[in-house]
Design a protein around this motif. Sequence first.
Motif, PDB file in Angstrom:
ATOM      1  N   GLU A   1      -7.202   3.923  14.331  1.00  0.00           N
ATOM      2  CA  GLU A   1      -8.503   4.216  14.294  1.00  0.00           C
ATOM      3  C   GLU A   1      -8.941   4.612  15.502  1.00  0.00           C
ATOM      4  OE1 GLU A   1      -9.598   5.424  10.498  1.00  0.00           O
ATOM      5  OE2 GLU A   1      -7.339   6.258   9.389  1.00  0.00           O
TER       6      GLU A   1
ATOM      7  N   ALA B   1      -5.355  -0.355   9.998  1.00  0.00           N
ATOM      8  CA  ALA B   1      -5.336   1.519   9.890  1.00  0.00           C
ATOM      9  C   ALA B   1      -6.869   1.663  10.659  1.00  0.00           C
ATOM     10  CB  ALA B   1      -5.696   2.598   8.705  1.00  0.00           C
TER      11      ALA B   1
ATOM     12  N   ASP C   1       2.834  -1.812  10.984  1.00  0.00           N
ATOM     13  CA  ASP C   1       2.668  -0.546  10.671  1.00  0.00           C
ATOM     14  C   ASP C   1       1.464  -0.492   8.881  1.00  0.00           C
ATOM     15  OD1 ASP C   1       4.759  -0.709   8.851  1.00  0.00           O
ATOM     16  OD2 ASP C   1       5.288   0.997   9.444  1.00  0.00           O
ATOM     17  N   ASP C   2       1.681  -1.960   8.730  1.00  0.00           N
ATOM     18  CA  ASP C   2       0.938  -1.673   7.252  1.00  0.00           C
ATOM     19  C   ASP C   2      -0.541  -1.065   7.508  1.00  0.00           C
ATOM     20  OD1 ASP C   2      -0.807  -2.777   4.809  1.00  0.00           O
ATOM     21  OD2 ASP C   2       1.156  -4.508   4.544  1.00  0.00           O
ATOM     22  N   THR C   3      -0.830  -0.471   6.527  1.00  0.00           N
ATOM     23  CA  THR C   3      -1.910   0.224   6.104  1.00  0.00           C
ATOM     24  C   THR C   3      -3.070  -0.459   6.453  1.00  0.00           C
ATOM     25  OG1 THR C   3      -1.963   0.824   4.111  1.00  0.00           O
ATOM     26  CG2 THR C   3      -0.912   2.188   4.994  1.00  0.00           C
TER      27      THR C   3
END
Length: 249
Positions: A72, A68, A63-65
């Motif tokens: 998205e 993202a 779940d590391d950003t």
Amino acid sequence: MTALIIASAQTCSIAGDLAANIQRHLALMVAAAEHGVQLLVFAELSLTGYEPALAQELAIAPDDTVLAPLRELSRELQMTVVVGMPIRLASSSGVLIGALVLAADGSLAVYSKQHLHPGEDAAFVPGLGGKALVWGEDRIALAVCADFSHASHPRDAAALGATVYAAGVLISEGGYAADSALLQGYASEHSMVVLMANHGGPSGGWACAGRSAIWGPDGELIAAAPGVGDALVIARREAGNWSGWQVVL
């Protein structure tokens, strides 16, 4: 049966360059969306390249950003995307070869490679696999490279109701004939679609073969990339019948 469009994403990963590889993944996602793809599967360790010597340095939590932008865009495009990445889990003592499922609804699931090639244990530990993706009446089972070399792996997936077996791999020129024959055989033996997403260029010292492919539940080839380089291999099921095409990027 409902309509279903799935695709192999074949890319040329840049060794250890996560930022550049993410950008290329985003571009292939956009290209896949233009063809209505609902499930897009990338190769083994697609986001870093197959680079065992860099795995300790590059491994992240699922779940590391840093991921993202991919998550998205998967939501925006309403596309589920499976990407390859070295990962660390609290439940594991070492680095795993992960296939991260970035779902269209924003959720995240993890598949970790269960069977390691000889020598991979210097950088990785075996994983525990993961649950099949539930897709209407379909069940999509995941695999990472050496997993499929164990006949029990696709057999167990089929026994649990898998209708699609999707493998992110690194297959060299020398291994392509034997490995593709195995995958094609699983399709006909277990009456399930088999998707193979390979690297499109050299990685980790291997001359990868490209030629990502999708075989139908009768074992017949639906579509394949013509060779190396970036490409999409797409298969569509409509009214129970499969058709396919490839897009060179």
